[in-house]
Motif scaffolding. Sequence first.
Motif, PDB file in Angstrom:
ATOM      1  N   GLU A  79       0.829  -1.199   0.000  1.00  0.00           N
ATOM      2  CA  GLU A  79       0.000   0.000   0.000  1.00  0.00           C
ATOM      3  C   GLU A  79       0.866   1.252   0.000  1.00  0.00           C
ATOM      4  OE1 GLU A  79      -3.869   2.061   2.101  1.00  0.00           O
ATOM      5  OE2 GLU A  79      -3.146   0.146   2.851  1.00  0.00           O
ATOM      6  N   LYS A  86       1.032   4.159  -2.819  1.00  0.00           N
ATOM      7  CA  LYS A  86       0.874   5.561  -2.440  1.00  0.00           C
ATOM      8  C   LYS A  86       1.925   6.440  -3.107  1.00  0.00           C
ATOM      9  CE  LYS A  86       1.459   8.549   1.645  1.00  0.00           C
ATOM     10  NZ  LYS A  86       0.370   9.485   1.432  1.00  0.00           N
ATOM     11  N   ARG A 139      -4.162   5.193  -5.279  1.00  0.00           N
ATOM     12  CA  ARG A 139      -4.856   5.028  -4.014  1.00  0.00           C
ATOM     13  C   ARG A 139      -5.205   3.554  -3.847  1.00  0.00           C
ATOM     14  NH1 ARG A 139      -8.956  10.164  -4.787  1.00  0.00           N
ATOM     15  NH2 ARG A 139      -7.497  11.781  -4.082  1.00  0.00           N
ATOM     16  N   VAL A 156     -11.701   6.077   3.124  1.00  0.00           N
ATOM     17  CA  VAL A 156     -10.990   6.020   1.846  1.00  0.00           C
ATOM     18  C   VAL A 156     -11.775   6.818   0.819  1.00  0.00           C
ATOM     19  CG1 VAL A 156      -9.816   3.835   2.223  1.00  0.00           C
ATOM     20  CG2 VAL A 156     -12.120   3.825   1.278  1.00  0.00           C
ATOM     21  N   LEU A 195     -10.375   4.652  -6.874  1.00  0.00           N
ATOM     22  CA  LEU A 195      -9.615   3.611  -6.196  1.00  0.00           C
ATOM     23  C   LEU A 195      -9.227   2.535  -7.209  1.00  0.00           C
ATOM     24  CD1 LEU A 195      -8.895   3.200  -3.155  1.00  0.00           C
ATOM     25  CD2 LEU A 195     -10.874   1.683  -3.018  1.00  0.00           C
TER      26      LEU A 195
END
Length: 456
Positions: A229, A233, A238, A323, A327
């Motif tokens: 993750e 980033k 995302r 969030v 995405l």
Amino acid sequence: MAGLNILSQTPSPWQLSASSTSSSLSYSLRFPHFYDFNNIYNCGDFKCWKIGSTNSPLSGNPRAKRPTLSSQMLPHLSNSSGSGYSWMQDKSASCDNFSPNGRKQGPLNAVSSKEIAQVSSVDDLYEFICSGPLISKIGLTSEKVAESIDKWIEYGLRLCRLFQLNQLSLNEAQKIRIYHYYIPVFLWCEQEISQHSSKFKEEEEIPPLVIGFSAPQGCGKTTLVFALEYLFKITGRRAATISIDDFYLTAEEQAKLRDSNPGNLLLEFRGNAGSHDLPLSVETLTALSKLTKEGVKMKLPRYDKSAYSGRGDRADPSEWPEVEGPLPVILFEGWMLGFKPLPPEVVKAVDPQLETVNKNLETYYDAWHKFVKSWIVIKIQDPSYVYQWRLQAEIAMRADGKAGMTDEEVKDFVSRYLPAYKAYLPTLYSEGPSGSDPEHVLLIDIDEGRNPILGC
């Protein structure tokens, strides 16, 4: 070629902590601050190596001549004695504040190794990367590694900073974990996302790709997902991270499950199939699949394992992380993710208590597995590793003065999961996860030290 002579001396401001069991040692290096190569590698944006007054990215053939990183080019590297390199005392260069989706991760533990792995040149690093057991599995060749060596260096630096490691003197296990494990898996995920996106027309909204991570407890899957993750980033993607743990029943519902299955130790506490809120799973995964536009937000469920003296309960929604779309990817991890129900006689032969769990498992495909399009399966050689890993963790906690389970409590805890491991892991490894496409499954064999190895 010119070497990158940045590893000849050991940095000064480091502390080595160790915890041990009868069979292994677990070391972690903790660095308070990080040198950022003349302020080039700041968190959140990509830039090139700064060599003198020229920006020169390290790319192409690693055997081509490359600039040497000398002490003149790195004028801020010095220790208190003036004899070696150290980290700049600059908190702004640290990534300590990175906490994806409400989860925090400590320094990277490197098991059973305290030898410094010297990498004095790009050549050395290139050879080491190409020797990794996952390179061919993810479709890379030595030529492709050479073409992208700058990215490998960049990602390696970022991960060292994330895990508070000294990239100038990694020990062998840390070096393996970063360059043979985390970065190759990240590159595979990037490939999967690209293939997923290519299936949609330019004007169509692209739903996020759900990548499932099926791996036994204690094998490091949470740390792997944490690293992935972070890499997403810093490359501008995302990502949302969820775990099957987030979907455990509330404490009240778990008590009802226990009462309705008297004497079944596998359902007495959370963990096995039947102890999850499947409607919440469907609701969450469905909502996440719709996060395709900027500004669209949602909260992710979280579970508090410390509630009710460790029995656990769902965290208050006010504590759930948020969030926002668009995405591209969802990282979904769990110890029993991808398990398939088996014929009753098979599970009964393992443990009669498993029959109810097996029946419960029949409803998990529609709640979990149908959402997952790509899979990473971490394979262990022996389910008993889970006990050893859990014991190591508890011993380390007790050594740090924290409350931890006794050896007997660890044995009891793990015993509630071992029947499922013994029943379902062979099929998971031989056939793949429930409903999976073999073309989109990455099987990673790991050893007792949690590092990838060549599979059988």
